[in-house]
Scaffold this active site. Structure first.
Site, mmCIF file in Angstrom:
data_model
loop_
_atom_site.group_PDB
_atom_site.id
_atom_site.type_symbol
_atom_site.label_atom_id
_atom_site.label_comp_id
_atom_site.label_asym_id
_atom_site.label_seq_id
_atom_site.Cartn_x
_atom_site.Cartn_y
_atom_site.Cartn_z
ATOM 1 N N GLY A 36 3.215 0.482 -2.827
ATOM 2 C CA GLY A 36 3.154 1.570 -1.866
ATOM 3 C C GLY A 36 2.068 2.575 -2.184
ATOM 4 O O GLY A 36 1.149 2.308 -2.952
ATOM 5 N N LEU A 38 -0.167 3.480 -0.060
ATOM 6 C CA LEU A 38 -1.225 2.541 0.325
ATOM 7 C C LEU A 38 -2.553 3.250 0.553
ATOM 8 O O LEU A 38 -2.601 4.381 1.029
ATOM 9 C CB LEU A 38 -0.805 1.817 1.609
ATOM 10 N N GLY A 41 -7.812 -0.077 -0.188
ATOM 11 C CA GLY A 41 -7.793 -1.327 -0.961
ATOM 12 C C GLY A 41 -6.645 -2.223 -0.490
ATOM 13 O O GLY A 41 -6.833 -3.428 -0.247
ATOM 14 N N HIS A 42 -5.448 -1.632 -0.343
ATOM 15 C CA HIS A 42 -4.307 -2.415 0.147
ATOM 16 C C HIS A 42 -4.571 -2.904 1.575
ATOM 17 O O HIS A 42 -4.241 -4.039 1.923
ATOM 18 C CB HIS A 42 -3.029 -1.565 0.170
ATOM 19 N N GLN A 66 7.842 -2.929 -14.773
ATOM 20 C CA GLN A 66 6.461 -3.016 -15.263
ATOM 21 C C GLN A 66 5.969 -1.697 -15.853
ATOM 22 O O GLN A 66 4.813 -1.585 -16.231
ATOM 23 C CB GLN A 66 5.520 -3.543 -14.179
ATOM 24 N N GLN A 158 -4.037 -9.134 -13.981
ATOM 25 C CA GLN A 158 -2.787 -9.423 -13.266
ATOM 26 C C GLN A 158 -2.952 -10.683 -12.407
ATOM 27 O O GLN A 158 -2.076 -11.555 -12.385
ATOM 28 C CB GLN A 158 -2.423 -8.216 -12.389
ATOM 29 N N SER A 191 -3.918 4.043 -6.412
ATOM 30 C CA SER A 191 -2.907 5.055 -6.066
ATOM 31 C C SER A 191 -2.907 6.166 -7.106
ATOM 32 O O SER A 191 -2.534 7.301 -6.817
ATOM 33 C CB SER A 191 -1.524 4.419 -5.990
HETATM 34 O O1 PAF Z 1 -0.493 -4.594 -8.246
HETATM 35 C C1 PAF Z 1 0.584 -4.003 -7.979
HETATM 36 O O2 PAF Z 1 0.633 -3.081 -7.177
HETATM 37 C C2 PAF Z 1 1.863 -4.457 -8.673
HETATM 38 O O3 PAF Z 1 1.631 -4.808 -9.987
HETATM 39 C C3 PAF Z 1 2.582 -5.584 -7.914
HETATM 40 C C4 PAF Z 1 1.768 -6.881 -7.876
HETATM 41 C C5 PAF Z 1 2.890 -5.140 -6.498
HETATM 42 C C6 PAF Z 1 3.902 -5.914 -8.622
HETATM 43 O O4 PAF Z 1 4.733 -4.817 -8.664
#
Ligand code: PAF
Length: 291
Positions: A36, A38, A41-42, A66, A158, A191
């Site tokens: 979120g 956003l 980039g998103h 995480q 990631q 973010s």
């Molecule tokens: O990249 C992110 O925003 C997060 O690590 C993800 C992939 C949504 C997992 O929570």
């Protein structure tokens, strides 16, 4: 593309049913997982998803597993109403924002480790981070069951780790990466940029500038990782508001350190500006070295 009203669901079972009905109608589903708050980039990932599929699903879930104790879980910026509006404007078909209890049931014990990749680079500073990312993405993939998973290149490590997990577990989903989207001065959108003071914001593009110069030097023939990394470190140390966490030079797929640059190279780094830690990277291809 199938235009229509965006669905907003919190219940994983309802998401599964919705996606199943689309698949039964022969539609392809692309999935963009997010936490979120956003930004462009998103949105660029959503557009990428839209170009490749009939249906686009976006999850909005600030994943607690995480974040390590002491990290910014509680402070992580949230604005669900605005996020849903942005998703709607992008023609997203379904926004999925489960509660923590719907994702993690009391007493959950299962962990997902992509060994060898999760404790290097980002994982040196954040040793529990990628296990949390893998666990939530695996769970979200089970819930959404997409054909395509769209991930951002800003979190290159990631993406490498999730690609490895997907391959190792034979998950029937194809990963597509979206490029890093930047402000005009080069700062990668994140973010976490909202945490920066005006002075820190002015200093923050230093990481991108240093990595880009290293890439240019590599293109012009510099093949020594040590010399390139020394240049990056010097550039960052020259910025008084920046405190380098790490910068490295690795193989873009195995994440193994490179002493000589060749093939597909990833230069990731993280820098602190006050209490804000920002990451960025450059990934580029060079000729393989002759043996
Ligand atoms: O990249 C992110 O925003 C997060 O690590 C993800 C992939 C949504 C997992 O929570």
């Amino acid at each position: 593309m199938t235009a229509g009203r965006m669905g907003v669901l919190r219940d994983p079972g309802a998401v599964r049913r919705r996606v199943r009905s689309w698949r039964a109608a022969g539609e392809r589903i692309a999935f963009v997982p997010t936490m979120g708050f956003l930004h462009e980039g998103h949105l660029s990932l959503m557009r990428r998803a839209r170009r490749r599929a009939d249906r686009v699903v976006v999850s909005i879930f600030v994943n607690p597993t995480q974040f390590a104790p002491g990290e910014d879980l509680a402070a992580y910026p949230r604005d669900l109403r605005r996020d849903l509006e942005l998703c709607r404007n992008e023609g997203v078909d379904l926004s999925f924002h489960p509660g923590v209890d719907a994702v993690y049931r009391p007493g959950h014990r299962t962990a997902v480790h992509v060994t060898g990749l999760e404790h290097v680079l980002e994982g040196t500073t954040r040793p529990t981070h990628f296990a949390g990312v893998c666990l939530v993405v695996l769970k979200l993939l089970h819930m959404v069951d997409p054909d395509i998973l769209v991930l951002g290149q800003k979190d290159a490590q990631q993406a490498v780790i999730l690609e490895r997990m997907i391959e190792d577990l034979d998950l029937p989903v194809r990963v597509v990466r979206g490029r890093v989207i930047r402000e005009r001065d080069g700062l990668a959108l994140s973010s976490r940029n909202v945490y920066l003071s005006p002075e820190e914001r002015r200093a923050a593009p230093v990481l991108h500038r240093a990595l880009r110069k290293a890439r240019t030097a590599a293109w012009h023939g510099e093949r020594s990782a040590a010399r390139l990394l020394a240049r990056v470190r010097r550039a960052i140390e020259a910025e008084p508001l920046a405190r380098l966490d790490y910068v490295d030079c690795v193989d873009a797929r195995s994440l193994e350190p490179r002493r000589r640059l060749a093939g597909r190279v990833l230069m990731p780094g993280a820098v602190w500006f006050g209490r804000t830690r920002l990451i960025d990277n450059e990934e580029f291809a060079l000729p393989e070295e002759e043996r």
